[in-house]
Write an enzyme that holds these catalytic residues in place. Structure first.
Site, PDB file in Angstrom:
ATOM      1  N   ASP A  56       0.817  -1.212   0.000  1.00  0.00           N
ATOM      2  CA  ASP A  56       0.000   0.000   0.000  1.00  0.00           C
ATOM      3  C   ASP A  56       0.860   1.275   0.000  1.00  0.00           C
ATOM      4  O   ASP A  56       1.990   1.261   0.488  1.00  0.00           O
ATOM      5  CB  ASP A  56      -0.886  -0.022   1.265  1.00  0.00           C
ATOM      6  CG  ASP A  56      -2.074   0.899   1.125  1.00  0.00           C
ATOM      7  OD1 ASP A  56      -2.321   1.420   0.027  1.00  0.00           O
ATOM      8  OD2 ASP A  56      -2.774   1.091   2.139  1.00  0.00           O
TER       9      ASP A  56
ATOM     10  N   HIS B  56       2.872   2.990  -8.856  1.00  0.00           N
ATOM     11  CA  HIS B  56       2.722   1.546  -9.048  1.00  0.00           C
ATOM     12  C   HIS B  56       3.987   0.954  -9.681  1.00  0.00           C
ATOM     13  O   HIS B  56       4.415  -0.144  -9.324  1.00  0.00           O
ATOM     14  CB  HIS B  56       1.501   1.250  -9.929  1.00  0.00           C
ATOM     15  CG  HIS B  56       0.197   1.658  -9.285  1.00  0.00           C
ATOM     16  ND1 HIS B  56      -0.091   1.384  -7.968  1.00  0.00           N
ATOM     17  CD2 HIS B  56      -0.889   2.330  -9.769  1.00  0.00           C
ATOM     18  CE1 HIS B  56      -1.296   1.858  -7.669  1.00  0.00           C
ATOM     19  NE2 HIS B  56      -1.795   2.449  -8.742  1.00  0.00           N
TER      20      HIS B  56
ATOM     21  N   LEU C 218      11.551 -20.274  -3.158  1.00  0.00           N
ATOM     22  CA  LEU C 218      10.515 -19.344  -2.675  1.00  0.00           C
ATOM     23  C   LEU C 218       9.368 -19.346  -3.671  1.00  0.00           C
ATOM     24  O   LEU C 218       9.590 -19.328  -4.886  1.00  0.00           O
ATOM     25  CB  LEU C 218      11.107 -17.929  -2.571  1.00  0.00           C
ATOM     26  CG  LEU C 218      10.106 -16.791  -2.337  1.00  0.00           C
ATOM     27  CD1 LEU C 218       9.557 -16.819  -0.914  1.00  0.00           C
ATOM     28  CD2 LEU C 218      10.740 -15.436  -2.603  1.00  0.00           C
TER      29      LEU C 218
HETATM   30  C1  FPP Z   1      -2.113   0.064  -3.234  1.00  0.00           C
HETATM   31  O1  FPP Z   1      -1.609   1.372  -3.241  1.00  0.00           O
HETATM   32  C2  FPP Z   1      -1.510  -0.664  -4.325  1.00  0.00           C
HETATM   33  C3  FPP Z   1      -2.190  -1.244  -5.347  1.00  0.00           C
HETATM   34  C4  FPP Z   1      -3.656  -1.244  -5.464  1.00  0.00           C
HETATM   35  C5  FPP Z   1      -1.461  -1.915  -6.433  1.00  0.00           C
HETATM   36  C6  FPP Z   1      -0.249  -2.683  -6.055  1.00  0.00           C
HETATM   37  C7  FPP Z   1       0.444  -2.942  -7.296  1.00  0.00           C
HETATM   38  C8  FPP Z   1       1.757  -2.897  -7.497  1.00  0.00           C
HETATM   39  C9  FPP Z   1       2.787  -2.717  -6.462  1.00  0.00           C
HETATM   40  C10 FPP Z   1       2.175  -2.988  -8.917  1.00  0.00           C
HETATM   41  C11 FPP Z   1       2.953  -4.109  -9.327  1.00  0.00           C
HETATM   42  C12 FPP Z   1       2.544  -5.429  -8.869  1.00  0.00           C
HETATM   43  C13 FPP Z   1       3.074  -6.523  -9.424  1.00  0.00           C
HETATM   44  C14 FPP Z   1       2.663  -7.871  -8.971  1.00  0.00           C
HETATM   45  C15 FPP Z   1       4.029  -6.401 -10.506  1.00  0.00           C
HETATM   46  P1  FPP Z   1      -2.577   2.575  -3.547  1.00  0.00           P
HETATM   47  O2  FPP Z   1      -2.616   2.819  -5.005  1.00  0.00           O
HETATM   48  O3  FPP Z   1      -3.928   2.298  -2.957  1.00  0.00           O
HETATM   49  O4  FPP Z   1      -1.857   3.744  -2.815  1.00  0.00           O
HETATM   50  P2  FPP Z   1      -2.551   4.936  -2.016  1.00  0.00           P
HETATM   51  O5  FPP Z   1      -3.321   4.301  -0.882  1.00  0.00           O
HETATM   52  O6  FPP Z   1      -1.394   5.733  -1.563  1.00  0.00           O
HETATM   53  O7  FPP Z   1      -3.435   5.650  -2.987  1.00  0.00           O
END
Ligand code: FPP
Length: 248
Positions: free
Chosen positions: A28, A45, A139
């Protein structure tokens, strides 16, 4: 290839004790990381995906056997169409890249979640990366994609009910082991430790059944800034916990 227990500058107790077998991470804070830098959310992301690569390797070196990460929830479809499309594109790219990059490190990749609603392109990439890494042992990286804990349990109930309706199963035979065997994580042990960065302290529909006795560890760092040292801190802290599983 044995790649864990490499010496690093930071050598905490985590190196002496065996690590948690299964760590789950809610990645997150990507959006906030990007906003702070005046960048589009997608940049967050992308940075988060790099962090995942780094942390996966670090977890492998420490001897962690399973790492499960929340990449896209069943609720994330509610985000603006542009962000969803960018996230899917990024996930697709990384599924391809991980096949090669993490491949050198004996890391198996599995994707858990519903296949419904995912594009044919993404589904093919999932199948390819899972097949290409199926024999890797050190892993397992489980990527929760289009995943929701309630959806997972509901789907399991539906499948079990279908077996009862078909006369293949008696209601009295349904027990916790059977429910667990109908989840995406059927052959994966429950997480020992759940990590959530970015200051939020909730489960957000992640591994609801599996986290019944998991230990939780929170950090204020946004996921793109999460480092190997943060992981080691989480593991050190985990070693100080007294897990009783409902006993005394
Ligand atoms: C939450 O942060 C994150 C997500 C919904 C996406 C997680 C995805 C990745 C890390 C991208 C890559 C993943 C892989 C498997 C390659 P948020 O967008 O809700 O952040 P915020 O709460 O600060 O808005």
């Amino acid at each position: 290839m044995r790649f864990w227990r490499k010496k690093t500058a930071y050598e905490p107790a985590a190196e002496q004790l065996s690590p948690p077998e299964h760590i789950a991470i809610i990645m997150d804070g990507n959006g906030r990381w990007a906003k702070k830098r005046g960048l589009p959310r997608t940049a967050g992301h992308k940075a988060g995906a790099k962090t995942l690569e780094h942390i996966t390797r670090a977890a492998g070196r420490m001897g962690v056997r399973y790492l499960t990460v929340y990449a896209f929830s069943t609720e994330n479809w509610k985000r603006p169409a542009e962000e969803v499309s960018e996230l899917m594109k990024l996930l697709g790219t990384y599924l391809d890249d991980y096949r090669n990059l993490i491949g050198e490190d004996d890391i198996r990749i599995r994707v858990i979640g519903s296949r419904e609603g995912l594009s044919v392109d993404i589904l093919e990439k999932i199948d390819r990366v899972e097949q290409a890494t199926a024999d890797r042992k050190s892993l397992t990286l489980n990527i929760a994609l289009n995943y929701g804990g309630r959806e997972e349990i509901t789907a399991a109930v539906r499948r079990i009910a279908t077996e009862v309706a078909g006369g293949r199963l008696e209601c009295a035979q349904i027990d916790q082991t059977m429910v667990g065997a109908h989840l995406y994580t059927a052959d994966i042990p429950d997480p020992d430790l759940v990590i959530r960065p970015s200051g939020e302290q909730r489960l957000s529909n992640f591994l609801l059944w599996q986290c019944a006795y998991s230990e939780f560890w929170y950090s204020d760092v946004n996921w793109p800034d999460f480092t190997e040292q943060d992981l080691r801190r989480a593991i050190d802290d985990y070693h100080k916990r007294n897990r009783r599983f409902g006993g005394v």
